[in-house]
Design a protein around this motif. Structure first.
Motif, PDB file in Angstrom:
ATOM      1  N   VAL A  93      81.430  23.208  64.431  1.00 39.44           N
ATOM      2  CA  VAL A  93      82.098  23.997  65.469  1.00 39.44           C
ATOM      3  C   VAL A  93      83.341  24.655  64.890  1.00 39.44           C
ATOM      4  O   VAL A  93      83.946  24.133  63.954  1.00 39.44           O
ATOM      5  N   VAL A  94      83.686  25.802  65.434  1.00 44.67           N
ATOM      6  CA  VAL A  94      84.970  26.444  65.099  1.00 44.67           C
ATOM      7  C   VAL A  94      85.825  26.395  66.359  1.00 44.67           C
ATOM      8  O   VAL A  94      85.385  26.799  67.436  1.00 44.67           O
ATOM      9  N   VAL A  95      87.032  25.885  66.208  1.00 45.10           N
ATOM     10  CA  VAL A  95      88.002  25.807  67.308  1.00 45.10           C
ATOM     11  C   VAL A  95      89.007  26.935  67.120  1.00 45.10           C
ATOM     12  O   VAL A  95      89.465  27.184  66.005  1.00 45.10           O
ATOM     13  N   PRO A 111      86.852  23.953  55.140  1.00 46.81           N
ATOM     14  CA  PRO A 111      87.368  25.304  54.933  1.00 46.81           C
ATOM     15  C   PRO A 111      86.535  26.320  55.721  1.00 46.81           C
ATOM     16  O   PRO A 111      85.310  26.190  55.821  1.00 46.81           O
ATOM     17  N   LEU A 112      87.204  27.315  56.290  1.00 46.51           N
ATOM     18  CA  LEU A 112      86.479  28.344  57.040  1.00 46.51           C
ATOM     19  C   LEU A 112      85.411  29.008  56.192  1.00 46.51           C
ATOM     20  O   LEU A 112      84.324  29.327  56.677  1.00 46.51           O
ATOM     21  N   SER A 113      85.703  29.178  54.896  1.00 47.98           N
ATOM     22  CA  SER A 113      84.733  29.839  54.011  1.00 47.98           C
ATOM     23  C   SER A 113      83.452  29.023  53.847  1.00 47.98           C
ATOM     24  O   SER A 113      82.405  29.569  53.519  1.00 47.98           O
ATOM     25  N   ALA A 114      83.519  27.707  54.092  1.00 51.24           N
ATOM     26  CA  ALA A 114      82.327  26.862  53.994  1.00 51.24           C
ATOM     27  C   ALA A 114      81.448  27.002  55.230  1.00 51.24           C
ATOM     28  O   ALA A 114      80.253  26.707  55.186  1.00 51.24           O
ATOM     29  N   ALA A 115      82.033  27.451  56.328  1.00 53.57           N
ATOM     30  CA  ALA A 115      81.290  27.566  57.587  1.00 53.57           C
ATOM     31  C   ALA A 115      80.961  28.997  57.973  1.00 53.57           C
ATOM     32  O   ALA A 115      79.926  29.261  58.585  1.00 53.57           O
ATOM     33  N   GLN A 119      85.192  22.631  62.001  1.00 50.16           N
ATOM     34  CA  GLN A 119      85.131  21.169  62.074  1.00 50.16           C
ATOM     35  C   GLN A 119      83.688  20.695  62.075  1.00 50.16           C
ATOM     36  O   GLN A 119      82.805  21.383  62.584  1.00 50.16           O
ATOM     37  N   ILE A 120      83.485  19.488  61.545  1.00 46.76           N
ATOM     38  CA  ILE A 120      82.198  18.794  61.619  1.00 46.76           C
ATOM     39  C   ILE A 120      82.422  17.527  62.435  1.00 46.76           C
ATOM     40  O   ILE A 120      83.328  16.749  62.138  1.00 46.76           O
TER      41      ILE A 120
END
Length: 195
Positions: free
Chosen positions: A188-190, A54-58, A98-99
């Motif tokens: 990383v965020v794509v 989830p975006l909130s986790a990153a 993503q991880i």
């Protein structure tokens, strides 16, 4: 202040091996303070080589990172067709956190979006320099996708996984992710453009 490096096809003397292609891309370093959570990888306990999180986790501030991507995509868009871009204004982006762990790789792929980008949030560095890099190729006819001295085809742009690095390329380019080596971990965020 951040510096932006733009790779373009500058006209070089005949015989010089200096060109990538007539296509613009941006690579820059951004300050992730206030944008990304610290120690993202410490919170990740799954052993799968690829995990969408989830975006909130990153991210602490999803909008701030989205604005950074939109700004770079629109900077490329302003270059227009002479720089290999669509020339269409980007209003928003679709983000996915993503991880990537040891064993993850992604063979040749392309996207239907006008622009594609990556922002590395956290990286446990590999021992092999190319592990986990993103390779961007020119898919046009005549490109053998191998380096050919004296010709612009086949030159690949490689993007090393470095925390705080943000890259944007036109979506029509072909990309691949070099296998992530054992012991390496990447958050990383794509980003894909929405026009």
């Amino acid at each position: 202040m951040t510096a932006t490096v733009t790779a373009t096809d500058e006209r070089a003397p005949v015989g010089a091996v200096t060109r990538h292609w007539g296509t613009a891309s941006t690579v820059r370093s951004i300050d992730l303070t206030g944008i990304a959570h610290g120690n993202i990888l410490d919170q990740h306990t799954d052993d799968d080589p690829f995990t969408a999180v989830p975006l909130s986790a990153a991210l602490v501030d999803v909008d701030a990172l989205g604005r950074a991507f939109v700004a770079d995509m629109n900077a490329l868009s302003e270059r227009g067709s002479q720089a290999g871009t669509s020339g269409r204004r980007v209003d928003d982006v679709e983000l996915e956190a993503q991880i990537w762990l040891g064993g993850y790789e992604k063979p040749m792929f392309a996207t239907g979006s006008d622009y594609l980008g990556w922002c590395f949030l956290e990286v446990v560095s590999p021992q092999e320099a190319d592990a986990g890099t993103i390779a961007v190729f020119d898919p046009r006819a005549g490109s053998a996708m191998t380096a050919m001295p004296g010709l612009p085809w086949g030159r690949q742009l490689t993007i090393a996984p470095v925390a705080g690095s943000l890259t944007v390329v036109p979506g029509w380019l072909t990309c691949s992710i070099v296998p992530v080596e054992k012991g390496e971990a990447i958050a990383v965020v794509v980003a894909k453009s929405i026009t």
